[in-house]
Structures are given as structure tokens and as C-alpha cells.
Design a protein around this motif. Structure first.
Motif, PDB file in Angstrom:
ATOM      1  N   GLN A 190      -3.702  -1.598  -2.280  1.00  0.00           N
ATOM      2  CA  GLN A 190      -4.866  -2.325  -2.797  1.00  0.00           C
ATOM      3  C   GLN A 190      -5.855  -2.626  -1.677  1.00  0.00           C
ATOM      4  O   GLN A 190      -7.077  -2.564  -1.882  1.00  0.00           O
ATOM      5  N   PHE A 191      -5.331  -2.931  -0.497  1.00  0.00           N
ATOM      6  CA  PHE A 191      -6.208  -3.198   0.646  1.00  0.00           C
ATOM      7  C   PHE A 191      -6.875  -1.916   1.141  1.00  0.00           C
ATOM      8  O   PHE A 191      -8.025  -1.942   1.575  1.00  0.00           O
ATOM      9  N   VAL A 192      -6.166  -0.805   1.081  1.00  0.00           N
ATOM     10  CA  VAL A 192      -6.774   0.475   1.457  1.00  0.00           C
ATOM     11  C   VAL A 192      -7.974   0.766   0.568  1.00  0.00           C
ATOM     12  O   VAL A 192      -9.040   1.202   1.038  1.00  0.00           O
ATOM     13  N   GLU A 193      -7.820   0.496  -0.720  1.00  0.00           N
ATOM     14  CA  GLU A 193      -8.917   0.737  -1.656  1.00  0.00           C
ATOM     15  C   GLU A 193     -10.088  -0.206  -1.400  1.00  0.00           C
ATOM     16  O   GLU A 193     -11.251   0.206  -1.453  1.00  0.00           O
ATOM     17  N   ALA A 194      -9.770  -1.488  -1.106  1.00  0.00           N
ATOM     18  CA  ALA A 194     -10.826  -2.479  -0.902  1.00  0.00           C
ATOM     19  C   ALA A 194     -11.471  -2.375   0.478  1.00  0.00           C
ATOM     20  O   ALA A 194     -12.667  -2.625   0.630  1.00  0.00           O
ATOM     21  N   PHE A 195     -10.666  -1.989   1.494  1.00  0.00           N
ATOM     22  CA  PHE A 195     -11.146  -1.934   2.874  1.00  0.00           C
ATOM     23  C   PHE A 195     -10.700  -0.611   3.506  1.00  0.00           C
ATOM     24  O   PHE A 195      -9.737  -0.576   4.285  1.00  0.00           O
ATOM     25  N   PRO A 196     -11.343   0.490   3.192  1.00  0.00           N
ATOM     26  CA  PRO A 196     -10.902   1.792   3.691  1.00  0.00           C
ATOM     27  C   PRO A 196     -10.867   1.875   5.210  1.00  0.00           C
ATOM     28  O   PRO A 196     -10.069   2.645   5.768  1.00  0.00           O
ATOM     29  N   GLU A 197     -11.706   1.080   5.886  1.00  0.00           N
ATOM     30  CA  GLU A 197     -11.775   1.136   7.340  1.00  0.00           C
ATOM     31  C   GLU A 197     -10.767   0.211   8.029  1.00  0.00           C
ATOM     32  O   GLU A 197     -10.714   0.154   9.264  1.00  0.00           O
ATOM     33  N   LEU A 198      -9.958  -0.515   7.265  1.00  0.00           N
ATOM     34  CA  LEU A 198      -9.001  -1.460   7.834  1.00  0.00           C
ATOM     35  C   LEU A 198      -7.768  -0.731   8.366  1.00  0.00           C
ATOM     36  O   LEU A 198      -7.040  -0.097   7.594  1.00  0.00           O
ATOM     37  N   PRO A 199      -7.479  -0.799   9.667  1.00  0.00           N
ATOM     38  CA  PRO A 199      -6.288  -0.119  10.206  1.00  0.00           C
ATOM     39  C   PRO A 199      -5.004  -0.721   9.624  1.00  0.00           C
ATOM     40  O   PRO A 199      -4.891  -1.939   9.463  1.00  0.00           O
ATOM     41  N   GLN A 200      -4.036   0.134   9.328  1.00  0.00           N
ATOM     42  CA  GLN A 200      -2.750  -0.303   8.819  1.00  0.00           C
ATOM     43  C   GLN A 200      -1.628   0.393   9.594  1.00  0.00           C
ATOM     44  O   GLN A 200      -1.794   1.505  10.089  1.00  0.00           O
ATOM     45  N   THR A 201      -0.480  -0.290   9.674  1.00  0.00           N
ATOM     46  CA  THR A 201       0.690   0.246  10.362  1.00  0.00           C
ATOM     47  C   THR A 201       1.872   0.241   9.408  1.00  0.00           C
ATOM     48  O   THR A 201       2.266  -0.812   8.898  1.00  0.00           O
TER      49      THR A 201
END
Length: 282
Positions: free
Chosen positions: A193-204
């Protein structure tokens, strides 16, 4: 450029931007020490909804406001809310002396001097918005992962615009202590859900560490809040993050996750100072 400086008064410690006070604005992100509460709420617990003694909470809030130089009349007008991880914003325009708590609210706004606004956190992201210039207004925001996903910071910016005519370009944003990316883990479903809302947000991605544990994903909630504010029109240069991790800095902050849900809360507090005779601020 906004900044946050650690300040101490007696036993009370908080983070503030000292450049705001000459303009008649006081803000604070409190730490957990220097109060009256006993374990598991030791010691400067600011929340009256976690099981702590109401008398201790009242004294703790008074201590913080005294440390900030707020007088007794101003202290009596403190407004807080019962936070529910939603996006409701309450407009506070009248000072009250009954310390009324607003239900089902996660952000407070005002343009009225002499009304301290307070929200409580213990891992969620606390945000303070300050409108500088000829017109002054404030917002305090509680942004957990649900509120961050629902863009409560943007909702608060819009509320300031609609209520007071605030230009987002005139806002400064302060993001206080919250659970850091190394400590904050969510399910892949929430992460998506965060990927969809914030595509530029780095995730690990994390594999769960064996033993049948489910995989998790980590990311920085404060960065998501910052992105939200920028998309709402707040200049990137006007946003500052304290950078403290509530889950690992146990000596300074309460953490809901690190303390298994039984703990106190630190506060984000903001107040416009009344004008004294002669035009100076109280």
C-alpha cells in the motif's frame, strides 16, 4: 531553514526551534524524563489515556509548559484529543478553561494566541506545522502508519488553507521522534500500500530470520510524511526531521513497540504567544 535544538529546564528536556519565539511561536517535542509518573509510565508521560494517574499527567503537562515559559492562564487553555489513527482535524479558535479533550481527532489547528495544542506519541510520527509571516497559524498532527498512508499531514495543510487562508509555501514543518526504519517492520501487504502511495519511498525487505517467521518490510515513516508535505505545497527546505528513533533510544523516548504496548507517551506541543502591551510577545 527550520531547526530543532535540544533544550533543558530543570529536569525537563525537549526539542524546539528557538528562532520561532521572537515571532511569538513556541513548539516542543518532549522527551520522557523529568516528570512525576512512575513505571511503566516513568517519568514525563503526557497521555491521560494509557492508565497513568491523572494527577501525574496533569503535573507533567504543567512542568513542560512551565519549561516553555507559558503562564498559568495559557496553561489552563491547553487542548488535546483522543487519537484514533484517523484523519479528523479539529479547528480550535476559542480558549476554554476546562481542558476539554476532543474525541476521535488526530490533528489540531489554531490561529488564536494563548491556546497550547498537544498530541501524544510513542512510535507514531509527531508533526508540527507553523505558518510564519504576517499571519500566524499552527497545526499539531499525530501520524501513525495508518494516518501516514491516509496523508493526514496533507489533510491538515488543507484545513489550514480552508480555515485561515494559509499558503503552504509559508509553512515550516517539524517532524519529531518516531520509530526509525531499522525498527519499523510491516507485512508485505501493508508495504504494498505504501509502494502505491509513495513510489519513491525506499523499502527494505526482511526474510523473517528463520524459524517460520513471516517476511517483513521496513521503511521510514518520517520520509513518507515529508513527501506528503511536499506534495501538499510545503517547500522541501522548510521541512526538518529530528532523526531520533523512539524504539532504540529508550533513555529518551517512550516506545509502544519496544515496551510491548504498556508505556507512556511523549508530546508534540505548539502555542502562539499573546501580544503584550507595546507589541512584544508574552
Amino acid at each position: 531553514m527550520p531547526t530543532l535544538i535540544r533544550s533543558v529546564w530543570g529536569t525537563v528536556t525537549w526539542h524546539t526551534d528557538p528562532e520561532l519565539r521572537p515571532e511569538g511561536v513556541v513548539i516542543a517535542f518532549s522527551e520522557r524524563t523529568g516528570g512525576r509518573s512512575v513505571p511503566p509510565y516513568a517519568t514525563l508521560n503526557m497521555s491521560d489515556t494509557v492508565g497513568d494517574s491523572p494527577a501525574n499527567v496533569k503535573e507533567n503537562r504543567k512542568l513542560l509548559m512551565q519549561a516553555l515559559g507559558l503562564d498559568g492562564d495559557t496553561q489552563d487553555h491547553l487542548r488535546s484529543c483522543i487519537q484514533v489513527h484517523g484523519t479528523a482535524v479539529a479547528r480550535i479558535d476559542e480558549p476554554l478553561s476546562d481542558d476539554r479533550v476532543l474525541p476521535d481527532t488526530d490533528a489540531l489547528i489554531t490561529e488564536t494566541p494563548g491556546i497550547p495544542l498537544l498530541i501524544c506519541v510513542a512510535d507514531c510520527v509527531p508533526v508540527i506545522l507553523v505558518e510564519r509571516g504576517q499571519h500566524r497559524a499552527l497545526a499539531v498532527i499525530h501520524s501513525g502508519w495508518k494516518g501516514t498512508l491516509a496523508r493526514i499531514s496533507e489533510v491538515a495543510v488543507t484545513a489550514l488553507q480552508e480555515a485561515y487562508g494559509t499558503d503552504p509555501a509559508d509553512l515550516q514543518a517539524y517532524i519529531g521522534p518516531y520509530i526509525g526504519s531499522e525498527s519499523f517492520e510491516v507485512s508485505p501487504e501493508i508495504a504494498a500500500q505504501f509502494v502505491e502511495a509513495f513510489p519513491e519511498l525506499p523499502q527494505t525487505a526482511r526474510d523473517g530470520g528463520g524459524g517460520g517467521a513471516e517476511p517483513t518490510v521496513s521503511f521510514d515513516l518520517g520520509t513518507a510524511v515529508s513527501l506528503t508535505l511536499q506534495q501538499a505545497g510545503v517547500p522541501a527546505a522548510a521541512i526538518t526531521l529530528l532523526g531520533a528513533d523512539t524504539a532504540t533510544e529508550h533513555a529518551h523516548y517512550f516506545s509502544y513497540r519496544a515496551q510491548n504496548g504498556v508505556t507512556g507517551r511523549q508530546a508534540a506541543l505548539a502555542c502562539l504567544l499573546p501580544l503584550l502591551a507595546g507589541g512584544s510577545h508574552a
